[in-house]
Scaffold this active site. Structure first.
Site, short mmCIF file in Angstrom:
data_model
loop_
_atom_site.label_atom_id
_atom_site.label_comp_id
_atom_site.label_asym_id
_atom_site.label_seq_id
_atom_site.Cartn_x
_atom_site.Cartn_y
_atom_site.Cartn_z
N ASP A 8 0.67 -1.29 0.16
CA ASP A 8 0.12 0.44 -0.38
C ASP A 8 0.94 1.70 0.13
O ASP A 8 0.36 1.68 0.45
CB ASP A 8 -1.13 0.18 0.96
CG ASP A 8 -2.15 -1.15 1.23
OD1 ASP A 8 -1.95 -1.71 0.47
OD2 ASP A 8 -3.14 -1.47 1.72
N LYS A 106 -7.54 -4.90 -2.76
CA LYS A 106 -7.88 -5.54 -1.68
C LYS A 106 -8.85 -4.08 -1.65
O LYS A 106 -8.60 -3.30 -1.32
CB LYS A 106 -6.99 -6.22 -1.26
CG LYS A 106 -6.10 -4.58 -0.53
CD LYS A 106 -4.88 -5.43 0.88
CE LYS A 106 -4.06 -3.86 0.72
NZ LYS A 106 -4.88 -3.54 2.10
N CYS A 151 -1.87 -2.45 7.24
CA CYS A 151 -2.09 -3.96 6.29
C CYS A 151 -0.52 -4.47 6.16
O CYS A 151 -0.55 -6.15 5.90
CB CYS A 151 -2.19 -3.02 5.22
SG CYS A 151 -4.17 -2.49 4.80
C1 VGL Z 1 -4.46 0.53 5.67
C2 VGL Z 1 -6.59 1.35 7.31
C3 VGL Z 1 -7.14 1.20 5.86
C4 VGL Z 1 -3.02 0.77 5.47
C5 VGL Z 1 -5.86 0.68 4.45
O1 VGL Z 1 -3.17 -0.09 4.67
O2 VGL Z 1 -2.56 -0.07 6.42
N1 VGL Z 1 -5.19 0.70 6.90
N2 VGL Z 1 -7.17 1.06 5.10
#
Ligand code: VGL
Ligand code: ZN
Length: 204
Positions: A8, A106, A151
């Protein structure tokens, strides 16, 4: 065989983004250096439809960082982030992605959030990553990216559950840190059997 798992590294998780991780962009040069040295590179991309159930704005009277009960358990609510096709969902422009061979998107189901690269937050719905890694004879993962306490952590814990060897590159991850959640995440990952390494040990 080993692979680099880049979690991410998207605009919304970097400074100026909707759900910024403090200093989130500072790990990018480290990740670029690492990815150049791995034969297998895999990325995840948080990828939510508008009105996603993890967005506080979807729940009347709720603010970001409050929690709600979902069918699969407790869920933290977030500011709207990483909406499919938005600039915020794009990878950070400084992230070198040319050598990435698989991008797992995702969180695309409205009703379920998905922190982990392996399973959605119901702990049952698979992203297909385990099968991909097995088919490629990848047994060892080096996790980097954002956010350490969400994540990255869930990807590491699920990866261990799926019987992969997991390393977390300490200078190539950054966390949101809600009430000590980064320290907590490190304890959980190390207790589960992950190993902490530095990028220097890997590149030298
Ligand atoms: C994430 C919160 C919501 C992350 C993704 O990448 O850690 N955190 N969506
Ligand atoms: Zn998300």
């Amino acid at each position: 065989m080993k692979a680099l798992l880049i979690v991410d590294v998207q605009n919304d998780f970097c400074p100026g983004g909707a759900l910024e991780v403090p200093g989130g962009d500072t790990i990018i040069p480290v990740i670029n250096k690492l990815s150049a040295s791995f034969d297998a590179v895999i990325q995840t991309q948080d990828w939510h439809p508008a009105g996603h159930s993890s967005f506080a704005s979807t729940h009347e009277g709720k603010e970001p960082f409050e929690t709600v009960e979902m069918s699969y358990g407790s869920q933290v609510l977030w500011p709207d982030h990483c909406v499919q096709g938005s600039e915020g969902a794009n990878f950070h422009p400084d992230l070198q992605t040319d050598r990435s061979q698989l991008i797992i998107r995702k969180g695309f189901r409205k009703e379920i959030d998905s922190y982990s690269a392996f399973f959605e937050n119901d702990d049952t719905t698979s992203t297909g990553l385990t099968g991909y890694l097995r088919e490629r004879d990848i047994d060892t993962l080096y996790a980097v990216g954002l956010a350490t306490d969400f994540c990255v952590k869930w990807s590491v814990l699920d990866g261990i559950k799926e019987e992969f060897d997991l390393y977390v590159v300490e200078d190539a991850v950054k966390g949101i840190d809600i009430e000590g959640s980064v320290g907590q995440a490190w304890s959980e990952m190390l207790d589960a059997g992950a190993e902490k390494v530095s990028s220097e040990e890997l590149i030298s």
